[in-house]
Design a protein around this motif. Structure first.
Motif, PDB file in Angstrom:
ATOM      1  N   ASP A 117      30.111  46.407 -23.912  1.00  0.00           N
ATOM      2  CA  ASP A 117      29.953  47.276 -25.090  1.00  0.00           C
ATOM      3  C   ASP A 117      29.298  48.598 -24.705  1.00  0.00           C
ATOM      4  O   ASP A 117      29.694  49.666 -25.184  1.00  0.00           O
ATOM      5  N   TRP A 118      28.273  48.523 -23.847  1.00  0.00           N
ATOM      6  CA  TRP A 118      27.577  49.731 -23.401  1.00  0.00           C
ATOM      7  C   TRP A 118      28.514  50.604 -22.569  1.00  0.00           C
ATOM      8  O   TRP A 118      28.520  51.833 -22.704  1.00  0.00           O
ATOM      9  N   LYS A 171      31.527  55.653 -22.481  1.00  0.00           N
ATOM     10  CA  LYS A 171      32.828  56.269 -22.239  1.00  0.00           C
ATOM     11  C   LYS A 171      33.277  57.083 -23.450  1.00  0.00           C
ATOM     12  O   LYS A 171      33.749  58.223 -23.310  1.00  0.00           O
ATOM     13  N   GLN A 172      33.093  56.507 -24.640  1.00  0.00           N
ATOM     14  CA  GLN A 172      33.475  57.203 -25.864  1.00  0.00           C
ATOM     15  C   GLN A 172      32.635  58.452 -26.113  1.00  0.00           C
ATOM     16  O   GLN A 172      33.108  59.438 -26.680  1.00  0.00           O
ATOM     17  N   ASN A 173      31.385  58.410 -25.668  1.00  0.00           N
ATOM     18  CA  ASN A 173      30.475  59.541 -25.875  1.00  0.00           C
ATOM     19  C   ASN A 173      30.555  60.587 -24.772  1.00  0.00           C
ATOM     20  O   ASN A 173      29.772  61.541 -24.754  1.00  0.00           O
ATOM     21  N   ILE A 176      22.342  47.992 -12.082  1.00  0.00           N
ATOM     22  CA  ILE A 176      23.424  48.924 -12.369  1.00  0.00           C
ATOM     23  C   ILE A 176      24.147  49.264 -11.065  1.00  0.00           C
ATOM     24  O   ILE A 176      23.514  49.576 -10.058  1.00  0.00           O
ATOM     25  N   ARG A 177      25.456  49.223 -11.078  1.00  0.00           N
ATOM     26  CA  ARG A 177      26.248  49.556  -9.911  1.00  0.00           C
ATOM     27  C   ARG A 177      26.162  51.064  -9.613  1.00  0.00           C
ATOM     28  O   ARG A 177      26.323  51.890 -10.502  1.00  0.00           O
ATOM     29  N   ALA A 194      29.130  59.064 -18.242  1.00  0.00           N
ATOM     30  CA  ALA A 194      29.708  58.250 -17.175  1.00  0.00           C
ATOM     31  C   ALA A 194      29.523  56.773 -17.497  1.00  0.00           C
ATOM     32  O   ALA A 194      28.388  56.320 -17.677  1.00  0.00           O
ATOM     33  N   PRO A 195      30.599  55.996 -17.606  1.00  0.00           N
ATOM     34  CA  PRO A 195      30.454  54.564 -17.879  1.00  0.00           C
ATOM     35  C   PRO A 195      29.840  53.858 -16.680  1.00  0.00           C
ATOM     36  O   PRO A 195      30.168  54.161 -15.536  1.00  0.00           O
TER      37      PRO A 195
END
Length: 209
Positions: free
Chosen positions: A105-106, A111-113, A30-31, A116-117
């Motif tokens: 997709d994740w 983002k929708q929820n 993960i970045r 933090a994306p």
């Protein structure tokens, strides 16, 4: 696959045993995870990791990969090591394509929820490596050792320098194509690129921009 090898082996598996396999190694992480994790509630952090790992592991296993180890937010998987195949490089690159879709997709779901994306980086390297057992009489661990392992880790780090999501080498791509891999989209070639720790420039291929 590893459990089956242990229980079906004619002799007990001992630490220090190993054999050369032709395989591919895949790394993902993960970045920006480390600075983010420092400010998170421990329960929320572990829930995040479990969500991330479940999404990535399912895709990896669906493409014939085996999880070698979890390293915090990092996942190391192999293709053709635990279970030898003739399509290890092709399977790994197909897996990268599917992982890219799962990661996107994740990203959008978080983002929708209102969360933090998070972006994920990937890398693959293929070639001869040693697959075997390390440890002592109380605990054994199967692992892989060799240049493809080291190079895959370096390529994953190089994603940040190259400002891309997934990298491999031209050599691994050529091997995957021989094994039946056909990219879904044209792949960008980046010849003679400096990769930290690699010693000499490498011909890179961008799997995911």
């Amino acid at each position: 696959e590893i459990a089956h090898q242990i229980v079906s082996a004619e002799q007990r598996v001992e630490a220090g045993q190993g054999e050369i396999r032709q395989a591919a190694v895949l790394f993902c992480d993960i970045r920006g995870f480390t600075p983010m994790a420092m400010g998170m509630d421990p329960g929320d952090l572990m829930a995040l990791l479990a969500d991330y790992q479940s999404r990535m592991v399912g895709v990896i296993q669906a493409h014939g990969g085996s999880i070698d180890k979890f390293m915090g937010d990092g996942i190391m998987a192999t293709f053709g090591a635990a279970l030898p195949t003739e399509t290890y490089a092709a399977d790994a690159l197909r897996c990268i394509e599917a992982l890219g879709t799962a990661a996107a997709d994740w990203y959008e779901l978080r983002k929708q929820n209102g969360a933090a994306p998070l972006a994920i980086g990937f890398a693959v390297s293929a070639g001869p490596l040693i697959f075997g057992a390390v440890g002592d009489g109380e605990r054994l661990e199967f692992t892989v050792i060799g240049e493809p392992v080291n190079l895959a880790a370096k390529l994953e780090t190089a994603n940040k320098v190259e400002a891309v999501t997934a990298l491999t080498t031209a050599e691994t791509l050529a091997l995957a194509v021989v094994q039946g891999y056909a990219p879904q989209t044209p792949l960008q070639q980046r010849p003679a690129r400096a990769v930290a720790g690699a010693g000499a420039p490498l011909d890179l291929v961008v799997l995911l921009a």
